[in-house]
Design a protein around this motif. Structure first.
Motif, PDB file in Angstrom:
ATOM      1  N   LEU A  86       0.844  -1.200   0.000  1.00  0.00           N
ATOM      2  CA  LEU A  86       0.000   0.000   0.000  1.00  0.00           C
ATOM      3  C   LEU A  86       0.877   1.247   0.000  1.00  0.00           C
ATOM      4  CD1 LEU A  86      -2.696  -0.896   2.714  1.00  0.00           C
ATOM      5  CD2 LEU A  86      -2.858  -1.184   0.224  1.00  0.00           C
ATOM      6  N   ILE A  87       0.507   2.214  -0.823  1.00  0.00           N
ATOM      7  CA  ILE A  87       1.121   3.548  -0.776  1.00  0.00           C
ATOM      8  C   ILE A  87       0.099   4.471  -0.129  1.00  0.00           C
ATOM      9  CG2 ILE A  87       2.029   5.493  -2.104  1.00  0.00           C
ATOM     10  CD1 ILE A  87       2.729   3.487  -4.353  1.00  0.00           C
ATOM     11  N   HIS A  88       0.429   4.993   1.066  1.00  0.00           N
ATOM     12  CA  HIS A  88      -0.454   5.926   1.758  1.00  0.00           C
ATOM     13  C   HIS A  88       0.037   7.346   1.480  1.00  0.00           C
ATOM     14  CE1 HIS A  88      -0.476   2.199   4.134  1.00  0.00           C
ATOM     15  NE2 HIS A  88      -1.693   2.508   4.496  1.00  0.00           N
ATOM     16  N   VAL A  89      -0.829   8.195   0.955  1.00  0.00           N
ATOM     17  CA  VAL A  89      -0.506   9.617   0.808  1.00  0.00           C
ATOM     18  C   VAL A  89      -0.912  10.291   2.120  1.00  0.00           C
ATOM     19  CG1 VAL A  89      -0.914  11.729  -0.518  1.00  0.00           C
ATOM     20  CG2 VAL A  89      -0.934   9.490  -1.675  1.00  0.00           C
ATOM     21  N   LEU A  90       0.089  10.739   2.880  1.00  0.00           N
ATOM     22  CA  LEU A  90      -0.219  11.281   4.207  1.00  0.00           C
ATOM     23  C   LEU A  90      -0.935  12.622   4.112  1.00  0.00           C
ATOM     24  CD1 LEU A  90       2.882  10.429   6.427  1.00  0.00           C
ATOM     25  CD2 LEU A  90       0.830   9.075   5.958  1.00  0.00           C
ATOM     26  N   ALA A  91      -1.710  12.903   5.155  1.00  0.00           N
ATOM     27  CA  ALA A  91      -2.549  14.106   5.193  1.00  0.00           C
ATOM     28  C   ALA A  91      -2.094  15.044   6.306  1.00  0.00           C
ATOM     29  CB  ALA A  91      -4.007  13.693   5.423  1.00  0.00           C
ATOM     30  N   ALA A 125      -4.973   4.681   9.057  1.00  0.00           N
ATOM     31  CA  ALA A 125      -6.232   5.437   8.985  1.00  0.00           C
ATOM     32  C   ALA A 125      -5.973   6.914   8.718  1.00  0.00           C
ATOM     33  CB  ALA A 125      -6.981   5.272  10.305  1.00  0.00           C
ATOM     34  N   GLY A 126      -6.938   7.559   8.080  1.00  0.00           N
ATOM     35  CA  GLY A 126      -6.950   9.018   7.980  1.00  0.00           C
ATOM     36  C   GLY A 126      -6.084   9.622   6.891  1.00  0.00           C
ATOM     37  N   CYS A 127      -5.646   8.813   5.919  1.00  0.00           N
ATOM     38  CA  CYS A 127      -4.746   9.339   4.873  1.00  0.00           C
ATOM     39  C   CYS A 127      -5.544  10.034   3.763  1.00  0.00           C
ATOM     40  CB  CYS A 127      -3.929   8.196   4.278  1.00  0.00           C
ATOM     41  SG  CYS A 127      -2.839   7.442   5.491  1.00  0.00           S
ATOM     42  N   ALA A 128      -4.842  10.851   2.961  1.00  0.00           N
ATOM     43  CA  ALA A 128      -5.494  11.535   1.847  1.00  0.00           C
ATOM     44  C   ALA A 128      -5.851  10.533   0.746  1.00  0.00           C
ATOM     45  CB  ALA A 128      -4.580  12.622   1.292  1.00  0.00           C
ATOM     46  N   SER A 157      -9.740  10.415   0.181  1.00  0.00           N
ATOM     47  CA  SER A 157     -10.579  11.179   1.100  1.00  0.00           C
ATOM     48  C   SER A 157     -10.391  12.657   0.753  1.00  0.00           C
ATOM     49  CB  SER A 157     -10.157  10.925   2.547  1.00  0.00           C
ATOM     50  OG  SER A 157      -8.997  11.681   2.843  1.00  0.00           O
ATOM     51  N   ASP A 158     -11.127  13.506   1.459  1.00  0.00           N
ATOM     52  CA  ASP A 158     -10.972  14.949   1.205  1.00  0.00           C
ATOM     53  C   ASP A 158      -9.870  15.563   2.061  1.00  0.00           C
ATOM     54  OD1 ASP A 158     -12.934  15.023  -0.693  1.00  0.00           O
ATOM     55  OD2 ASP A 158     -14.544  15.388   0.769  1.00  0.00           O
ATOM     56  N   ALA A 159      -9.111  14.740   2.788  1.00  0.00           N
ATOM     57  CA  ALA A 159      -8.054  15.278   3.652  1.00  0.00           C
ATOM     58  C   ALA A 159      -7.003  16.007   2.818  1.00  0.00           C
ATOM     59  CB  ALA A 159      -7.414  14.136   4.438  1.00  0.00           C
ATOM     60  N   VAL A 160      -6.404  17.038   3.395  1.00  0.00           N
ATOM     61  CA  VAL A 160      -5.387  17.848   2.698  1.00  0.00           C
ATOM     62  C   VAL A 160      -4.051  17.109   2.728  1.00  0.00           C
ATOM     63  CG1 VAL A 160      -4.106  20.022   2.784  1.00  0.00           C
ATOM     64  CG2 VAL A 160      -6.548  19.994   3.322  1.00  0.00           C
ATOM     65  N   ALA A 168      11.253  20.002   5.228  1.00  0.00           N
ATOM     66  CA  ALA A 168      10.169  20.204   6.201  1.00  0.00           C
ATOM     67  C   ALA A 168       8.855  19.745   5.582  1.00  0.00           C
ATOM     68  CB  ALA A 168      10.088  21.677   6.607  1.00  0.00           C
ATOM     69  N   LEU A 169       7.898  19.415   6.462  1.00  0.00           N
ATOM     70  CA  LEU A 169       6.583  18.934   6.013  1.00  0.00           C
ATOM     71  C   LEU A 169       5.556  20.053   6.113  1.00  0.00           C
ATOM     72  CD1 LEU A 169       6.538  15.489   7.870  1.00  0.00           C
ATOM     73  CD2 LEU A 169       7.286  15.971   5.554  1.00  0.00           C
ATOM     74  N   PHE A 170       4.744  20.196   5.075  1.00  0.00           N
ATOM     75  CA  PHE A 170       3.698  21.231   5.056  1.00  0.00           C
ATOM     76  C   PHE A 170       2.422  20.660   4.474  1.00  0.00           C
ATOM     77  CE2 PHE A 170       7.763  23.277   4.115  1.00  0.00           C
ATOM     78  CZ  PHE A 170       7.812  24.289   5.058  1.00  0.00           C
ATOM     79  N   PRO A 171       1.247  21.100   4.957  1.00  0.00           N
ATOM     80  CA  PRO A 171       0.021  20.786   4.214  1.00  0.00           C
ATOM     81  C   PRO A 171       0.019  21.583   2.910  1.00  0.00           C
ATOM     82  CG  PRO A 171      -0.472  22.013   6.244  1.00  0.00           C
ATOM     83  CD  PRO A 171       1.014  21.871   6.167  1.00  0.00           C
ATOM     84  N   ILE A 172      -0.477  20.997   1.844  1.00  0.00           N
ATOM     85  CA  ILE A 172      -0.531  21.708   0.552  1.00  0.00           C
ATOM     86  C   ILE A 172      -1.493  22.875   0.660  1.00  0.00           C
ATOM     87  CG2 ILE A 172      -1.394  21.518  -1.823  1.00  0.00           C
ATOM     88  CD1 ILE A 172      -0.373  18.709  -1.912  1.00  0.00           C
ATOM     89  N   PRO A 173      -1.053  24.094   0.284  1.00  0.00           N
ATOM     90  CA  PRO A 173      -1.998  25.209   0.280  1.00  0.00           C
ATOM     91  C   PRO A 173      -3.083  24.924  -0.758  1.00  0.00           C
ATOM     92  CG  PRO A 173       0.256  25.947  -0.170  1.00  0.00           C
ATOM     93  CD  PRO A 173       0.245  24.451  -0.250  1.00  0.00           C
ATOM     94  N   MET A 174      -4.334  24.819  -0.317  1.00  0.00           N
ATOM     95  CA  MET A 174      -5.411  24.443  -1.233  1.00  0.00           C
ATOM     96  C   MET A 174      -5.984  25.672  -1.916  1.00  0.00           C
ATOM     97  SD  MET A 174      -5.396  21.231  -0.959  1.00  0.00           S
ATOM     98  CE  MET A 174      -6.887  20.387  -1.415  1.00  0.00           C
ATOM     99  N   GLN A 175      -6.267  25.541  -3.230  1.00  0.00           N
ATOM    100  CA  GLN A 175      -6.952  26.587  -3.977  1.00  0.00           C
ATOM    101  C   GLN A 175      -8.410  26.197  -4.096  1.00  0.00           C
ATOM    102  OE1 GLN A 175      -5.073  26.858  -7.805  1.00  0.00           O
ATOM    103  NE2 GLN A 175      -4.466  28.950  -7.397  1.00  0.00           N
ATOM    104  N   SER A 176      -9.285  27.186  -4.010  1.00  0.00           N
ATOM    105  CA  SER A 176     -10.696  26.857  -4.235  1.00  0.00           C
ATOM    106  C   SER A 176     -10.879  26.644  -5.736  1.00  0.00           C
ATOM    107  CB  SER A 176     -11.598  27.979  -3.751  1.00  0.00           C
ATOM    108  OG  SER A 176     -11.416  29.100  -4.583  1.00  0.00           O
TER     109      SER A 176
END
Ligand SMILES: Cc1cc2nc3c(=O)[nH]c(=O)nc-3n(C[C@H](O)[C@H](O)[C@H](O)COP(=O)(O)O)c2cc1C
Length: 181
Positions: A86-91, A125-128, A157-160, A168-176
């Motif tokens: 499994l490849i989990h894309v972390l959120a 659990a809880g991955c993007a 999922s809808d997780a960022v 360093a780790l950052f959440p992706i800045p989301m665009q609407s």
């Protein structure tokens, strides 16, 4: 000095000693990458896994992924042709999971929120996104091995998602949707 002279200096420097490794590492850290955790079962059917940022899509038809493992990775030892993983894309919020899974040893799964997923693979659990693959080929690449994965199933999922940038780790800045061109 002319432009041609500068170019010759660069060629000679490369021929004599290769690129400036600090510049190479810094340039690689400039490239933002998704933060993933790859999990599978080891030869004793125990959960094993590691944090990887060198993961990419490879092919659409058929759907394939690739993941680059240091030759010293214990997880790599289990990823023989045909093995499921499994490849989990972390959120966002899973930064500690990234650092924990970058360690060594079986205790990595202690205190981690995981359950048996498809084919009894350890699923976090809880991955993007979670991408279920089976190993295609193992291709040597310097001090790493490129593992190709044939994609079996994808859940999202809808997780960022998290990105790794300049160490360093950052959440992706989301665009609407409206702001996108
Ligand atoms: C953000 C991050 C990204 C990483 N990316 C990779 C990678 O792409 N390839 C790799 O071999 N190691 C990568 N590592 C290091 C591995 O996670 C680390 O070597 C780990 O101890 C290997 O575990 P294993 O031997 O149990 O497989 C990364 C670590 C971090 C924190």
């Amino acid at each position: 000095m002319t432009g041609a002279g500068n170019m010759m200096d660069a060629v000679e420097a490369r021929d004599m000693g290769g690129p400036d490794m600090e510049a190479f590492k810094a340039a690689m850290s400039d490239m933002p990458a998704a933060v993933t955790v790859v999990t599978c079962l080891d030869l004793g059917e125990q959960p094993i896994g590691t944090t990887l940022s060198a993961v990419s899509s490879l092919s659409l038809a058929p759907p394939m992924m690739l993941a680059c493992f240091d030759v010293g990775s214990n997880t790599l030892k289990a990823l023989l042709p045909g093995v499921d993983f499994l490849i989990h894309v972390l959120a966002e919020g899973q930064e500690q999971i990234a650092y924990r899974m970058a360690g060594k040893g079986a205790q990595k799964f202690d205190a981690l929120d995981w359950a048996l997923g498809p084919r009894d693979l350890p699923q976090i659990a809880g991955c993007a996104a979670v991408i279920h693959c089976s190993v295609g080929q193992r291709v040597p690449g310097g001090d790493h091995v490129i593992v190709t994965g044939n994609v079996r199933r994808v859940t999202r999922s809808d997780a960022v998602p998290l990105v790794y940038h300049r160490r360093a780790l950052f959440p992706i800045p989301m665009q609407s949707q409206e702001a996108a061109p």
